[in-house]
Design a protein around this motif. Structure first.
Motif, PDB file in Angstrom:
ATOM      1  N   PRO A   1      -0.402 -29.630 -16.250  1.00  0.00           N
ATOM      2  CA  PRO A   1      -0.321 -30.193 -17.603  1.00  0.00           C
ATOM      3  C   PRO A   1      -1.465 -29.818 -18.535  1.00  0.00           C
ATOM      4  CG  PRO A   1       0.293 -31.854 -15.997  1.00  0.00           C
ATOM      5  CD  PRO A   1      -0.221 -30.679 -15.218  1.00  0.00           C
ATOM      6  N   SER A   2      -2.585 -29.293 -18.012  1.00  0.00           N
ATOM      7  CA  SER A   2      -3.713 -28.958 -18.884  1.00  0.00           C
ATOM      8  C   SER A   2      -3.334 -27.941 -19.952  1.00  0.00           C
ATOM      9  CB  SER A   2      -4.891 -28.419 -18.059  1.00  0.00           C
ATOM     10  OG  SER A   2      -4.524 -27.226 -17.387  1.00  0.00           O
ATOM     11  N   LEU A   3      -2.321 -27.109 -19.672  1.00  0.00           N
ATOM     12  CA  LEU A   3      -1.915 -26.099 -20.647  1.00  0.00           C
ATOM     13  C   LEU A   3      -1.112 -26.696 -21.798  1.00  0.00           C
ATOM     14  CD1 LEU A   3      -2.240 -23.021 -21.017  1.00  0.00           C
ATOM     15  CD2 LEU A   3      -0.011 -22.728 -19.942  1.00  0.00           C
ATOM     16  N   MET A   4      -0.739 -27.977 -21.680  1.00  0.00           N
ATOM     17  CA  MET A   4       0.043 -28.624 -22.737  1.00  0.00           C
ATOM     18  C   MET A   4      -0.771 -28.861 -23.999  1.00  0.00           C
ATOM     19  SD  MET A   4       2.243 -31.592 -20.881  1.00  0.00           S
ATOM     20  CE  MET A   4       3.442 -31.285 -19.601  1.00  0.00           C
ATOM     21  N   TYR A   5      -2.089 -28.990 -23.846  1.00  0.00           N
ATOM     22  CA  TYR A   5      -2.896 -29.512 -24.937  1.00  0.00           C
ATOM     23  C   TYR A   5      -3.426 -28.419 -25.854  1.00  0.00           C
ATOM     24  CZ  TYR A   5      -2.690 -33.711 -22.103  1.00  0.00           C
ATOM     25  OH  TYR A   5      -2.249 -34.783 -21.375  1.00  0.00           O
ATOM     26  N   GLY A   6      -2.734 -28.185 -26.953  1.00  0.00           N
ATOM     27  CA  GLY A   6      -3.302 -27.409 -28.033  1.00  0.00           C
ATOM     28  C   GLY A   6      -3.281 -25.903 -27.923  1.00  0.00           C
ATOM     29  N   VAL A   7      -2.916 -25.349 -26.763  1.00  0.00           N
ATOM     30  CA  VAL A   7      -2.857 -23.904 -26.632  1.00  0.00           C
ATOM     31  C   VAL A   7      -1.504 -23.432 -27.151  1.00  0.00           C
ATOM     32  CG1 VAL A   7      -2.957 -21.947 -25.041  1.00  0.00           C
ATOM     33  CG2 VAL A   7      -4.417 -23.932 -24.658  1.00  0.00           C
ATOM     34  N   ASN A   8      -1.506 -22.569 -28.141  1.00  0.00           N
ATOM     35  CA  ASN A   8      -0.274 -22.144 -28.799  1.00  0.00           C
ATOM     36  C   ASN A   8       0.332 -20.944 -28.088  1.00  0.00           C
ATOM     37  OD1 ASN A   8      -0.508 -24.077 -30.954  1.00  0.00           O
ATOM     38  ND2 ASN A   8      -2.134 -22.806 -31.792  1.00  0.00           N
ATOM     39  N   LEU A   9       1.522 -21.134 -27.537  1.00  0.00           N
ATOM     40  CA  LEU A   9       2.213 -20.068 -26.809  1.00  0.00           C
ATOM     41  C   LEU A   9       3.672 -20.013 -27.254  1.00  0.00           C
ATOM     42  CD1 LEU A   9       0.756 -20.760 -23.250  1.00  0.00           C
ATOM     43  CD2 LEU A   9       0.120 -18.906 -24.791  1.00  0.00           C
ATOM     44  N   PRO A  10       4.232 -18.793 -27.389  1.00  0.00           N
ATOM     45  CA  PRO A  10       5.576 -18.615 -27.964  1.00  0.00           C
ATOM     46  C   PRO A  10       6.694 -18.803 -26.950  1.00  0.00           C
ATOM     47  CG  PRO A  10       4.631 -16.483 -27.487  1.00  0.00           C
ATOM     48  CD  PRO A  10       3.586 -17.495 -27.098  1.00  0.00           C
ATOM     49  N   SER A  11       6.907 -20.011 -26.495  1.00  0.00           N
ATOM     50  CA  SER A  11       7.924 -20.278 -25.485  1.00  0.00           C
ATOM     51  C   SER A  11       9.156 -20.912 -26.115  1.00  0.00           C
ATOM     52  CB  SER A  11       7.345 -21.203 -24.412  1.00  0.00           C
ATOM     53  OG  SER A  11       8.316 -21.516 -23.455  1.00  0.00           O
ATOM     54  N   LYS A  12      10.309 -20.298 -25.881  1.00  0.00           N
ATOM     55  CA  LYS A  12      11.551 -20.874 -26.416  1.00  0.00           C
ATOM     56  C   LYS A  12      11.996 -22.075 -25.585  1.00  0.00           C
ATOM     57  CE  LYS A  12      16.367 -19.828 -27.545  1.00  0.00           C
ATOM     58  NZ  LYS A  12      17.439 -18.805 -27.578  1.00  0.00           N
ATOM     59  N   ASN A  13      11.833 -21.976 -24.265  1.00  0.00           N
ATOM     60  CA  ASN A  13      12.236 -23.060 -23.366  1.00  0.00           C
ATOM     61  C   ASN A  13      11.020 -23.606 -22.625  1.00  0.00           C
ATOM     62  OD1 ASN A  13      15.192 -22.933 -23.678  1.00  0.00           O
ATOM     63  ND2 ASN A  13      14.968 -20.897 -22.777  1.00  0.00           N
ATOM     64  N   VAL A  14      10.886 -24.927 -22.595  1.00  0.00           N
ATOM     65  CA  VAL A  14       9.814 -25.594 -21.863  1.00  0.00           C
ATOM     66  C   VAL A  14      10.448 -26.589 -20.910  1.00  0.00           C
ATOM     67  CG1 VAL A  14       7.772 -27.051 -22.021  1.00  0.00           C
ATOM     68  CG2 VAL A  14       8.195 -25.321 -23.782  1.00  0.00           C
ATOM     69  N   VAL A  15      10.102 -26.466 -19.632  1.00  0.00           N
ATOM     70  CA  VAL A  15      10.684 -27.317 -18.601  1.00  0.00           C
ATOM     71  C   VAL A  15       9.590 -28.180 -17.981  1.00  0.00           C
ATOM     72  CG1 VAL A  15      11.979 -27.389 -16.433  1.00  0.00           C
ATOM     73  CG2 VAL A  15      12.404 -25.546 -18.081  1.00  0.00           C
ATOM     74  N   ILE A  16       9.844 -29.464 -17.866  1.00  0.00           N
ATOM     75  CA  ILE A  16       8.955 -30.362 -17.122  1.00  0.00           C
ATOM     76  C   ILE A  16       9.668 -30.685 -15.816  1.00  0.00           C
ATOM     77  CG2 ILE A  16       7.727 -32.567 -17.130  1.00  0.00           C
ATOM     78  CD1 ILE A  16       7.770 -32.431 -20.193  1.00  0.00           C
ATOM     79  N   ARG A  17       9.213 -30.031 -14.741  1.00  0.00           N
ATOM     80  CA  ARG A  17       9.917 -30.185 -13.463  1.00  0.00           C
ATOM     81  C   ARG A  17       9.562 -31.487 -12.749  1.00  0.00           C
ATOM     82  NH1 ARG A  17       8.707 -26.888  -8.022  1.00  0.00           N
ATOM     83  NH2 ARG A  17       7.226 -28.635  -7.920  1.00  0.00           N
ATOM     84  N   ASP A  18       8.270 -31.819 -12.756  1.00  0.00           N
ATOM     85  CA  ASP A  18       7.796 -32.982 -11.982  1.00  0.00           C
ATOM     86  C   ASP A  18       7.502 -34.168 -12.894  1.00  0.00           C
ATOM     87  OD1 ASP A  18       7.932 -31.187  -9.910  1.00  0.00           O
ATOM     88  OD2 ASP A  18       5.788 -30.771  -9.915  1.00  0.00           O
TER      89      ASP A  18
END
Length: 343
Positions: A326-343
């Protein structure tokens, strides 16, 4: 207010540093019309993710610096700090010093803990700060990191009464309480440049009991659409095992025009420990093998340079998917069309 109506010196720096920005969007316009650059008040800006909060912070920072002041831009994570320093370095072409401490820079990007230490032990330096911008302000509600930034802000207001505070956030619950605490004007807007669609996926609907096969299906769709995806899991071990699983499954369906780019990413990853005079670790080799198939895992156990490579290559389109904690969730801008939260 539009970009053209800004002070010419601010507009010139924005144009040079962010050539892709032609004008402000509705959310940014609402904040500027509320007096962000003209009023000396504190502000809480609550607008959706990807609606341009950083640019608003930059405009306020430039206004303060061009008036002879110093600015601290506080962020929650080292990865965000490094990203912002790199982004803001463009301002140095206009004579603005950018760094990680206000004693040696006009615009200092600091993680919450570093700023907290500044408020405890460096009161002389703190007294020179004219503007504090707090990014990811909603983290003030987290039990682990929240008290740190709350105490740092409280100390700042006591020790430097002339300091202005601008809080940037996508989501906030107790807005009235926070605005009273900061004596801040609140500006909210619901503009979102990219529509957000949410769904709950059931593995059985995909004819499987394995959640990883659902993610594999999403990955294959992303490959067909020439888009990218990210998956968040709960532990470092899970990021590695999932990335390895997907890399093995997708390697026969890789885009032919991307294989060379994937190999280049893998070599960059292995070069990081070599440049330090050491051999690549088992984790380094595992990461490189995943990268050869367009996959990467991202967690705190990697070298900082490896994490930067993963983020930069994903932005460049040279990775298909990142599995991350989850640390990558905070504020780092990345061009992802789909985001999956598995756990």
């Amino acid at each position: 207010m539009s970009l053209e109506s800004l002070d010419s010196s601010i507009r010139e720096i924005i144009r040079d540093s962010y050539p892709q920005i032609q004008d402000v969007n509705p959310a940014q316009k609402a904040v500027l019309d509320a007096g962000l650059l003209d009023n000396p008040e504190n502000y809480i800006i609550a607008i959706p993710t990807a609606s341009g909060k950083t640019l608003l912070g930059v405009m306020a920072a430039l206004r303060t610096i061009l008036d002879g002041g110093k600015v601290v831009y506080a962020v929650p994570l080292l990865s965000i700090q490094n990203e912002k320093v790199k982004e803001f370095k463009k301002f140095e072409e206009h004579g603005i010093k950018v760094g990680k401490h206000p004693s040696s820079s006009d615009l200092a990007v600091m993680v919450f803990e570093s700023y907290d230490a500044l408020t405890r032990f460096s009161w002389n330096t703190l007294s020179e700060v004219d503007l504090l911008i707090v990014d990811e302000f909603h983290m003030i509600g987290e039990y682990s990191r929240g008290p740190t930034i709350e105490c740092a802000i409280t100390r700042s207001r006591m020790l430097n009464e002339g300091m202005r505070i601008i809080a940037l956030s996508a989501t906030l619950q107790n807005m009235e309480e926070l605005s009273t605490w900061l004596a801040a004007q609140v500006v909210e807007h619901d503009y979102r440049p990219v529509p957000l669609f949410k769904d709950i996926l059931n593995a059985e609907e995909f004819g499987t009991k394995n959640k990883n096969d659902v993610i594999l299906s999403i990955l294959k769709d992303s490959v067909d659409e020439s888009s990218q995806a990210m998956v968040f899991v709960s532990t470092r071990r899970f990021t590695e095992s999932l990335a390895s699983y997907l890399a093995e499954k997708i390697k026969r369906n890789l885009p032919g025009d991307k294989k060379k780019a994937f190999q280049t990413v893998a070599e960059k990853i292995l070069d990081v420990p070599r440049r330090r005079g050491s051999l690549p670790t088992e984790v380094c080799h595992k990461l490189a093998e995943c990268a050869q198939n367009g996959m990467a895992f991202h967690h705190a156990g990697l070298f900082d340079q490896q994490k930067e490579i993963i983020e930069e290559e994903f932005r460049a389109g040279n990775l298909l998917m990142i599995t991350a904690t989850p640390s990558l969730m905070y504020g780092v801008n990345l061009p992802s069309k789909n985001v999956v939260i598995r756990d």
